[in-house]
Structure formats: C-alpha cells, structure tokens
Design a protein around this motif. Structure first.
Motif, PDB file in Angstrom:
ATOM      1  N   GLN A 184      37.354   5.872  38.312  1.00  0.00           N
ATOM      2  CA  GLN A 184      36.849   5.115  37.169  1.00  0.00           C
ATOM      3  C   GLN A 184      37.892   4.076  36.746  1.00  0.00           C
ATOM      4  O   GLN A 184      39.092   4.351  36.719  1.00  0.00           O
ATOM      5  CB  GLN A 184      36.560   6.061  35.994  1.00  0.00           C
ATOM      6  N   THR A 186      40.098   1.925  34.410  1.00  0.00           N
ATOM      7  CA  THR A 186      40.625   2.040  33.041  1.00  0.00           C
ATOM      8  C   THR A 186      40.364   0.729  32.306  1.00  0.00           C
ATOM      9  O   THR A 186      40.082  -0.312  32.915  1.00  0.00           O
ATOM     10  CB  THR A 186      42.131   2.307  33.067  1.00  0.00           C
ATOM     11  N   SER A 187      40.449   0.779  31.003  1.00  0.00           N
ATOM     12  CA  SER A 187      40.236  -0.415  30.185  1.00  0.00           C
ATOM     13  C   SER A 187      41.240  -1.503  30.553  1.00  0.00           C
ATOM     14  O   SER A 187      40.890  -2.697  30.622  1.00  0.00           O
ATOM     15  CB  SER A 187      40.366  -0.052  28.700  1.00  0.00           C
ATOM     16  N   GLU A 188      42.471  -1.082  30.808  1.00  0.00           N
ATOM     17  CA  GLU A 188      43.521  -2.047  31.168  1.00  0.00           C
ATOM     18  C   GLU A 188      43.223  -2.709  32.513  1.00  0.00           C
ATOM     19  O   GLU A 188      43.387  -3.924  32.678  1.00  0.00           O
ATOM     20  CB  GLU A 188      44.872  -1.323  31.236  1.00  0.00           C
ATOM     21  N   ARG A 189      42.753  -1.896  33.474  1.00  0.00           N
ATOM     22  CA  ARG A 189      42.434  -2.429  34.801  1.00  0.00           C
ATOM     23  C   ARG A 189      41.248  -3.396  34.741  1.00  0.00           C
ATOM     24  O   ARG A 189      41.221  -4.406  35.429  1.00  0.00           O
ATOM     25  CB  ARG A 189      42.125  -1.269  35.762  1.00  0.00           C
TER      26      ARG A 189
END
Length: 265
Positions: A184, A186-189
C-alpha cells in the motif's frame, strides 16, 4: 510559351526580380515603349504613348534558349505548404501525448497494472531488452503481478532488473515465475509520485512548445523564400497556436486524472 498582356496589366508573382524582356516588332523609333515597374510582389506593364503592338510579350531569360512565363503563386500552393507543416506538427504533438500516457502508466497507483513494468530493461544474453518482450505479465489480483519469462534461464536477469528499477518492489522468484506484491502506498509516497507526474506533464508541455516553435520557423523560412507573405505567416501562426492550446489542454487533463488516482486512497 508566350503570354499576351493588355495595358496596365497586373501580374501576381512570387519573385521581386524582373528579367529583361522585349516586344517583337517594336522599336524606339516607332514610339512603342514598354517598361516594367516592379514592386515587392507585383509587376505592372506600362505602354508608352506610341501604343501597344498587340503582339504577345515574351519574357526570356538570357541564359535560356526557350521562352518561359513568370510562374505565379496560387492559393492552392500556399494551402499545401501550410498543410504539410501543420500535419507534421500535429503528428509530433500526438506522439508527445502518447509518450506522456506511457510514462504515467508506468507509475503505480496502488493497483496492479502490467504497464508498471513497461520501463524495465533486462540484460538478456548481453543485450538490454524490454521485459515484456521476453516474458508474459499478468495480474492475478488487484495487488500483485505475475511475471513468467518465456526462457526460464532468464529468471535471474529479470529478477535483477526489477530490483534495480525505481519501482520499489521486491520480487519473489520460485524458479518458474516471479511474483510481485504491491505494498500500500503511504501518504508521503503518494505525494512524491504526484510531484514526478507533475514534472513529466511539464516536460510534455515544453515538448509541445518546441514543436510549435519549429513549425513557425518553417513558415518564416518560406516567407524569406517569397513563398508566403507576412500576412500568411501571421494567419498560420494563429492557427498553430490554437492547435498548441488544444494539446496543452490534453496534457492538463491527463495530469489531473493521474494525480487524482495517486492521491485517492
């Protein structure tokens, strides 16, 4: 190959150069004086007070044995020049859009897609080849990819190529196939990938602008060769800008769609 003229006849011509000419049977004593008055793109035939002989006027180039007529540009020729340049520009812009689509497809959004591996190059018998040319790629489910090389001896090379790519995936080689599980995002990715997409979109726009610039240079070259007028170039450039704006909107649309996919959890 002769052309007859009446007094004050105007001739539309692509070239401002007027070559020496003569009127058969005329001479200065008879008072039949014929002169050329050349402007930028027009030629005016003036007949002196002695009148006009009524015989055909032949324009002859000194270095040619046979007479020839002045070749004049037509609207069909001008439109043909425009069509060729515009067609080339549109074809190149279309290729830019296709390249951008391919780049966007190779960026994963959390769902498995075989296009994610389009950019992976495998060292196969000493030659770099595209992964999809030597292996079958499928999606067993929404979060995994299955890579099955046609030649099992290339499994190690395929695994190495995937690890070396910037996909951030860890291949699982079972000796027959390679499985890839997509973690999944991440928000940062997601934000990082969004920046990459934005950069690619801007590169696409730069490519479109460069194509427009090249087309305008082609128009200006034809103007210098007296095949197009200044007004022609202005009109064609306006049409070209409309085409450019159309493809800029296509890039914006593709970018917004991809950005939405990336930021949607």
């Amino acid at each position: 190959m002769a052309t007859a003229f009446t007094p004050a006849t105007h001739i539309r011509c692509n070239s401002p150069r007027i070559l020496p000419s003569f009127v058969p049977g005329s001479n200065s004593k008879s008072g039949k004086v014929v002169s050329w008055n050349a402007a930028s793109n027009y030629v005016k035939l003036q007949v002196g007070p002695g009148g006009f002989s009524g015989k055909p006027l032949v324009v002859r180039k000194p270095w040619m044995k046979r007479a020839s007529i002045l070749r004049c540009g037509t609207m069909e020729e001008i439109e043909a020049e425009k069509s060729l340049i515009e067609k080339d520009a549109k074809g190149r812009m279309e290729k830019t859009i296709e390249t951008l689509k391919s780049n966007f497809m190779s960026i994963r959004t959390g769902r498995a897609n075989p296009a994610m591996l389009d950019k992976v190059q495998v060292e196969y018998y000493g030659t770099p080849v595209n992964l999809k040319s030597i292996a079958q790629i499928s999606t067993p489910d929404a979060s995994s990819l299955l890579v099955q090389p046609y030649d099992k001896s290339s499994l190690k090379a395929v695994e190495k190529a995937i690890v070396s790519s910037d996909l951030g995936l860890t291949p699982n080689n079972d000796g027959d196939v390679i499985r890839l599980t997509l973690p999944q995002l991440t928000s940062e990715r997601r934000k990082e990938l969004s920046k990459i997409v934005a950069k690619q979109a801007e590169e696409g726009k730069v490519a479109i602008r460069n194509i427009r610039r090249d087309a305008i240079k082609s128009y200006e070259k034809l103007e210098k060769e007296k095949k197009l007028s200044e007004d022609n170039v202005k009109d064609f450039s306006t049409d070209l800008q409309k085409l450019t704006d159309e493809y800029m909107k296509k890039i914006d649309s593709l970018f917004k769609q991809k950005e939405k996919e990336l930021l949607t959890v």
